[in-house]
Design a protein around this motif. Sequence first.
Motif, short mmCIF file in Angstrom:
data_model
loop_
_atom_site.label_atom_id
_atom_site.label_comp_id
_atom_site.label_asym_id
_atom_site.label_seq_id
_atom_site.Cartn_x
_atom_site.Cartn_y
_atom_site.Cartn_z
N THR A 154 0.79 -1.23 0.10
CA THR A 154 0.04 -0.04 -0.05
C THR A 154 0.90 1.44 0.09
N VAL A 155 0.23 2.29 -0.13
CA VAL A 155 0.95 3.63 -0.48
C VAL A 155 1.43 3.88 1.02
N GLY A 156 0.77 3.68 2.05
CA GLY A 156 1.11 3.65 3.57
C GLY A 156 2.24 3.01 3.88
N LEU A 169 5.84 1.79 5.31
CA LEU A 169 6.75 2.48 5.84
C LEU A 169 8.08 1.94 5.33
N SER A 170 8.03 0.78 4.75
CA SER A 170 9.41 0.47 4.11
C SER A 170 9.82 1.24 2.88
N THR A 171 8.74 1.61 2.15
CA THR A 171 9.01 2.53 1.01
C THR A 171 9.06 3.84 1.11
N GLN A 172 8.37 4.55 2.27
CA GLN A 172 8.25 5.80 2.57
C GLN A 172 9.37 6.40 3.58
N ARG A 173 9.89 5.34 4.16
CA ARG A 173 11.06 5.57 5.22
C ARG A 173 12.24 4.81 5.32
N GLY A 174 12.21 3.63 4.68
CA GLY A 174 13.26 2.47 4.70
C GLY A 174 13.22 1.94 6.24
N ASP A 175 11.86 1.85 6.72
CA ASP A 175 11.76 1.47 7.94
C ASP A 175 11.66 -0.08 8.08
N GLY A 176 12.75 -0.84 8.04
CA GLY A 176 12.49 -2.15 8.01
C GLY A 176 13.87 -3.09 7.85
N ILE A 177 14.17 -4.26 7.82
CA ILE A 177 15.14 -4.76 7.61
C ILE A 177 15.10 -6.04 6.68
N PHE A 178 16.42 -6.39 6.11
CA PHE A 178 16.17 -7.54 5.09
C PHE A 178 17.30 -8.27 5.30
N GLY A 216 5.49 -1.75 8.40
CA GLY A 216 4.06 -2.02 7.90
C GLY A 216 3.75 -0.77 7.81
N VAL A 217 2.36 -0.51 7.60
CA VAL A 217 1.49 0.75 7.33
C VAL A 217 1.62 1.53 8.47
N GLU A 218 1.83 2.91 8.31
CA GLU A 218 1.80 3.53 9.61
C GLU A 218 0.25 3.71 10.15
N HIS A 219 0.48 3.48 11.48
CA HIS A 219 -0.73 3.22 12.49
C HIS A 219 -1.42 1.96 11.96
N GLY A 220 -0.74 1.13 11.28
CA GLY A 220 -1.36 -0.10 11.05
C GLY A 220 -1.20 -1.07 12.22
N PRO A 221 -1.75 -2.23 12.52
CA PRO A 221 -1.73 -3.10 13.51
C PRO A 221 -0.60 -4.26 13.50
N THR A 222 0.19 -4.42 12.41
CA THR A 222 1.20 -5.49 12.29
C THR A 222 2.21 -5.20 11.27
N PRO A 223 3.28 -5.70 11.38
CA PRO A 223 4.33 -5.52 10.36
C PRO A 223 3.85 -6.14 8.90
#
Length: 294
Positions: A36-38, A40-49, A111-118
């Motif tokens: 989705t457009v929200g 956070l991996s694409t918006q902020r690079g907020d994740g790991i790999f 995950g999605v900002e303010h979403g319940p899960t990663p």
Amino acid sequence: MALRFALMIDPLAADETTPDLSTTFTAVDPAAPALTVGELSTQRGDGIFESIGVVGGHPQEVEAHLERLVHSARLCDLPEPNVAQWRAAVAVAASECGDGEGVVKLILSRGVEHGPTPTAWATAATAGDFTDARTQGIRVVTLDRGYAIDAPARAPWLLLGAKTLSYAVNMAALREAHRRDADDAVFLSSDGFVLEAPTASLILQRGDTFVTPAPNGGILHGTTQLSLFEHLASRGFETAYETIPVDDLRRADAAWLVSSVRLAAPIRQLDGVALNVDAAFTASLNDYLLSPRD
């Protein structure tokens, strides 16, 4: 790399069990929209790999990669991955890599900002052809990373020891290396110590001893480097972790950048100065790295 397969994962809690792990992930069209457009991996690079090399359908060093995924999650305050679930996802993705060399990438996002899960997914791709890098060697330049060697201890929020999705700096370093007519780079601390490459670990040879920078400087502990050290020790060589001044790199008998997909690439030129390349020894390292490794 040609993307062949994608798997969306419904992340389980670390201690959660289920009779059939395959019900927790779903194959999707790798060319179709899936986030989705929200996100956070694409918006902020907020994740790991993690990127796992695959040879003939066999994923290499899976447990070491999963251990590092868990370590990165802890550093980034992400939910701890369910190792059994991710192991099962790796097996499915690796089976789609074909008969040659491939790569499975694991991604865990906030995950999605303010979403319940990663958000989590895995991909399978055909690896590029790294024959020239493995046999002819690579040209490398040193680049200042902009942090002192003790920065990770003083500022753990920089996440220097985590494998995060925030790779803009790493890619910028590679572009700068190319502008300097080189193939890759080695980061230096601002106080003159050798760290790592943007997407690889560094190994130096001094006589019968093989040395890599100590991981206490915010260095990502490389799975390929760890495996090679075990292999070298089995052949009777000494291995060591040290804080390495840049002049020690320049005086090394030989040096390699090692990673899960390119494997062992000998450094044939450092900052425009030729380094020794032992083609036969390097070939023996890559023969080992291309063998099935659990």
